[in-house]
Design an enzyme around this catalytic site. Sequence first.
Site, PDB file in Angstrom:
ATOM      1  N   ARG A 144      10.074   3.945 -13.006  1.00  0.00           N
ATOM      2  CA  ARG A 144       9.003   3.383 -12.174  1.00  0.00           C
ATOM      3  C   ARG A 144       7.645   3.441 -12.869  1.00  0.00           C
ATOM      4  O   ARG A 144       6.643   2.965 -12.334  1.00  0.00           O
ATOM      5  CB  ARG A 144       8.895   4.176 -10.852  1.00  0.00           C
ATOM      6  CG  ARG A 144      10.128   4.102  -9.981  1.00  0.00           C
ATOM      7  CD  ARG A 144      10.063   5.105  -8.837  1.00  0.00           C
ATOM      8  NE  ARG A 144       9.069   4.737  -7.857  1.00  0.00           N
ATOM      9  CZ  ARG A 144       9.350   4.335  -6.613  1.00  0.00           C
ATOM     10  NH1 ARG A 144      10.608   4.234  -6.223  1.00  0.00           N
ATOM     11  NH2 ARG A 144       8.401   4.020  -5.770  1.00  0.00           N
ATOM     12  N   TYR A 147       5.008   0.533 -13.367  1.00  0.00           N
ATOM     13  CA  TYR A 147       4.152   0.189 -12.229  1.00  0.00           C
ATOM     14  C   TYR A 147       3.127   1.298 -11.970  1.00  0.00           C
ATOM     15  O   TYR A 147       1.925   1.052 -11.926  1.00  0.00           O
ATOM     16  CB  TYR A 147       5.022  -0.042 -10.994  1.00  0.00           C
ATOM     17  CG  TYR A 147       4.254  -0.529  -9.786  1.00  0.00           C
ATOM     18  CD1 TYR A 147       3.719  -1.815  -9.756  1.00  0.00           C
ATOM     19  CD2 TYR A 147       4.087   0.282  -8.666  1.00  0.00           C
ATOM     20  CE1 TYR A 147       3.025  -2.271  -8.643  1.00  0.00           C
ATOM     21  CE2 TYR A 147       3.402  -0.173  -7.553  1.00  0.00           C
ATOM     22  CZ  TYR A 147       2.871  -1.451  -7.540  1.00  0.00           C
ATOM     23  OH  TYR A 147       2.179  -1.890  -6.438  1.00  0.00           O
ATOM     24  N   GLU A 149       2.054   3.906 -13.827  1.00  0.00           N
ATOM     25  CA  GLU A 149       1.081   4.149 -14.890  1.00  0.00           C
ATOM     26  C   GLU A 149       0.247   2.896 -15.181  1.00  0.00           C
ATOM     27  O   GLU A 149      -0.909   2.988 -15.577  1.00  0.00           O
ATOM     28  CB  GLU A 149       1.777   4.639 -16.165  1.00  0.00           C
ATOM     29  CG  GLU A 149       2.444   6.008 -16.013  1.00  0.00           C
ATOM     30  CD  GLU A 149       1.451   7.161 -15.917  1.00  0.00           C
ATOM     31  OE1 GLU A 149       0.354   6.996 -15.366  1.00  0.00           O
ATOM     32  OE2 GLU A 149       1.796   8.256 -16.416  1.00  0.00           O
ATOM     33  N   SER A 191      12.276  -4.926   4.495  1.00  0.00           N
ATOM     34  CA  SER A 191      13.016  -6.184   4.338  1.00  0.00           C
ATOM     35  C   SER A 191      14.520  -5.914   4.200  1.00  0.00           C
ATOM     36  O   SER A 191      15.342  -6.624   4.790  1.00  0.00           O
ATOM     37  CB  SER A 191      12.497  -6.978   3.134  1.00  0.00           C
ATOM     38  OG  SER A 191      12.288  -6.150   2.029  1.00  0.00           O
ATOM     39  N   ARG A 213       7.873   7.477   5.147  1.00  0.00           N
ATOM     40  CA  ARG A 213       6.973   6.421   4.700  1.00  0.00           C
ATOM     41  C   ARG A 213       6.022   6.106   5.846  1.00  0.00           C
ATOM     42  O   ARG A 213       6.298   6.404   7.010  1.00  0.00           O
ATOM     43  CB  ARG A 213       7.745   5.139   4.335  1.00  0.00           C
ATOM     44  CG  ARG A 213       8.637   5.251   3.103  1.00  0.00           C
ATOM     45  CD  ARG A 213       7.844   5.411   1.814  1.00  0.00           C
ATOM     46  NE  ARG A 213       8.729   5.468   0.642  1.00  0.00           N
ATOM     47  CZ  ARG A 213       9.298   6.565   0.197  1.00  0.00           C
ATOM     48  NH1 ARG A 213       9.111   7.724   0.840  1.00  0.00           N
ATOM     49  NH2 ARG A 213      10.049   6.551  -0.891  1.00  0.00           N
ATOM     50  N   GLN A 278       7.832  11.986   0.341  1.00  0.00           N
ATOM     51  CA  GLN A 278       6.867  11.811   1.429  1.00  0.00           C
ATOM     52  C   GLN A 278       5.772  10.868   0.966  1.00  0.00           C
ATOM     53  O   GLN A 278       5.340  10.913  -0.178  1.00  0.00           O
ATOM     54  CB  GLN A 278       6.200  13.148   1.782  1.00  0.00           C
ATOM     55  CG  GLN A 278       7.074  14.106   2.548  1.00  0.00           C
ATOM     56  CD  GLN A 278       6.287  15.358   2.908  1.00  0.00           C
ATOM     57  OE1 GLN A 278       5.674  15.984   2.059  1.00  0.00           O
ATOM     58  NE2 GLN A 278       6.280  15.722   4.172  1.00  0.00           N
TER      59      GLN A 278
END
Length: 317
Positions: A144, A147, A149, A191, A213, A278
């Site tokens: 990930r 995105y 960094e 979605s 979330r 979290q």
Amino acid sequence: MHYVPRILVTGGAGFIGSFLCERLLETGAEVLCVDNFFTGRRTNVAHLLDNPKFEVMRHDVTFPLFVEVDQIYNLACPASPIHYQFDPVQTTKTSVHGAINMLGLAKRTRARILQASTSEVYGDPAIHPQTEDYWGNVNPIGIRSCYDEGKRCAETLFFDYHRQHKVEIKVARIFNTYGPRMHPNDGRVVSNFIVQALKGEDITLYGDGEQTRSFCYVSDLVTGLVSLMGTGPDFVGPVNIGNPGEFTIRQLAERVIALTGAKSKLVHRPLPQDDPKQRQPDISLAQEKLGWAPTVSLDEGLKPTIAYFEEEIRAMS
């Protein structure tokens, strides 16, 4: 003569970008929507094309852009793991080269520029809820990272252009946002769950489903961005924009099943790498500086989102 601001929205044909273009047109502004259509869709802005103050340009922000504008909202970047991991090098380029090019444009035209940053700059946070002065817990070499960094580096560039070149900047850290015009196969939890429920499939929970979330409806988010752009030059951010209401992923799945009337069962899969446990914004700063707080509840926002996906699935079948 009435002054009409010229506003550039990069990523303007995307999910959030298209709602932002719509809102800015409602204020009477001229809007230039720039998108390379990697994840943005023409259908998201098709209803705006008859507006003489709206223009669409196919362009990739990793290349310089020479236009005359008064404000820039820099939203260009694939924002879901499926899309940003598809071409991670391009994702980093979009965040970093894109920021350099848009900041260069802002410097030349003396435009005010807003960066759509992300809660992902906090990584898998060690403090809860997340405040803007938290520096984050980010894996710089994980899947990930392109995105996380990329967006962190973009923030660095924004603050350096501000300090070195006196560019007027605003930095918003956007938390999970949902609503109509989300990509049906973007792999995001809202979605995913809605599409699975509407197709009568089992709903996939990663891990035990107890990770949390916070879900912000798109109209609330757009209000926050426009409010931030409207603040005086001395407030630059970063500022969290998101809904502080915290839900477990399991609770979200249960709400989707209840609202769609689906018979779907919940099935468990292993948790993806670096998936945060979290995620909840502390929005005290947004409340204080922008007078902003979200107003749309999860159930209120899920209803039009489900209706949108019903149309999408009908059109695809």
